[in-house]
Design a protein around this motif. Structure first.
Motif, PDB file in Angstrom:
ATOM      1  N   LEU A  39      -4.064  11.034  37.675  1.00  0.00           N
ATOM      2  CA  LEU A  39      -3.040  10.297  36.925  1.00  0.00           C
ATOM      3  C   LEU A  39      -1.902   9.876  37.843  1.00  0.00           C
ATOM      4  N   GLU A  40      -1.440  10.786  38.678  1.00  0.00           N
ATOM      5  CA  GLU A  40      -0.353  10.458  39.606  1.00  0.00           C
ATOM      6  C   GLU A  40      -0.756   9.325  40.546  1.00  0.00           C
ATOM      7  N   SER A  41      -1.997   9.333  40.980  1.00  0.00           N
ATOM      8  CA  SER A  41      -2.490   8.258  41.840  1.00  0.00           C
ATOM      9  C   SER A  41      -2.507   6.923  41.088  1.00  0.00           C
ATOM     10  N   ALA A  42      -2.963   6.950  39.846  1.00  0.00           N
ATOM     11  CA  ALA A  42      -2.983   5.731  39.031  1.00  0.00           C
ATOM     12  C   ALA A  42      -1.565   5.227  38.778  1.00  0.00           C
ATOM     13  N   GLN A  43      -0.626   6.150  38.584  1.00  0.00           N
ATOM     14  CA  GLN A  43       0.766   5.755  38.360  1.00  0.00           C
ATOM     15  C   GLN A  43       1.357   5.108  39.609  1.00  0.00           C
ATOM     16  N   ARG A  44       1.140   5.716  40.757  1.00  0.00           N
ATOM     17  CA  ARG A  44       1.687   5.182  42.006  1.00  0.00           C
ATOM     18  C   ARG A  44       1.153   3.791  42.307  1.00  0.00           C
ATOM     19  N   SER A  45      -0.142   3.608  42.069  1.00  0.00           N
ATOM     20  CA  SER A  45      -0.770   2.334  42.391  1.00  0.00           C
ATOM     21  C   SER A  45      -0.748   1.351  41.223  1.00  0.00           C
ATOM     22  N   LEU A  66      -6.700   4.290  35.199  1.00  0.00           N
ATOM     23  CA  LEU A  66      -6.409   4.794  33.850  1.00  0.00           C
ATOM     24  C   LEU A  66      -7.618   4.664  32.932  1.00  0.00           C
ATOM     25  N   GLN A  67      -8.378   3.611  33.075  1.00  0.00           N
ATOM     26  CA  GLN A  67      -9.567   3.443  32.250  1.00  0.00           C
ATOM     27  C   GLN A  67     -10.551   4.589  32.481  1.00  0.00           C
ATOM     28  N   HIS A  68     -10.624   5.073  33.690  1.00  0.00           N
ATOM     29  CA  HIS A  68     -11.540   6.170  33.994  1.00  0.00           C
ATOM     30  C   HIS A  68     -11.037   7.514  33.460  1.00  0.00           C
ATOM     31  N   LEU A  69      -9.780   7.586  33.122  1.00  0.00           N
ATOM     32  CA  LEU A  69      -9.248   8.814  32.535  1.00  0.00           C
ATOM     33  C   LEU A  69      -9.517   8.886  31.027  1.00  0.00           C
ATOM     34  N   SER A  85       3.057   2.362  29.272  1.00  0.00           N
ATOM     35  CA  SER A  85       3.996   1.730  30.205  1.00  0.00           C
ATOM     36  C   SER A  85       3.323   0.655  31.065  1.00  0.00           C
ATOM     37  N   LEU A  86       2.014   0.820  31.323  1.00  0.00           N
ATOM     38  CA  LEU A  86       1.300  -0.183  32.097  1.00  0.00           C
ATOM     39  C   LEU A  86       0.679  -1.259  31.204  1.00  0.00           C
ATOM     40  N   GLY A  87       0.805  -1.074  29.887  1.00  0.00           N
ATOM     41  CA  GLY A  87       0.312  -2.077  28.959  1.00  0.00           C
ATOM     42  C   GLY A  87      -1.193  -2.145  28.852  1.00  0.00           C
ATOM     43  N   THR A  88      -1.860  -1.004  29.012  1.00  0.00           N
ATOM     44  CA  THR A  88      -3.321  -0.993  28.888  1.00  0.00           C
ATOM     45  C   THR A  88      -3.720  -0.253  27.641  1.00  0.00           C
TER      46      THR A  88
END
Length: 61
Positions: free
Chosen positions: A12-18, A24-27, A55-58
């Motif tokens: 999650l932290e990696s997805a947030q940073r990038s 996020l879809q894989h989570l 927050s990322l609108g997904t």
């Protein structure tokens, strides 16, 4: 459980940073498992995933 939560937190932290919607879809698969858990750490992580997705609108896959 603790190890799975730790790895998911890192993902999650990696997805947030990038700002990776792909990450996020894989989570989504993990979300289903977390939703069934009573563990407070797992529930907190689920909330963080949902908040990040908003927050990322997904939307969940």
């Amino acid at each position: 459980m603790a190890e799975g939560v730790a790895y998911t937190r890192r993902a999650l932290e990696s997805a947030q940073r990038s700002e990776s919607t792909w990450g996020l879809q894989h989570l989504t698969t993990v979300e289903k498992t977390l939703a069934a858990q009573a563990d407070p750490t797992a529930r907190d992580l689920l909330g963080d995933i949902v908040a990040t997705r908003r927050s990322l609108g997904t939307s969940p896959a």
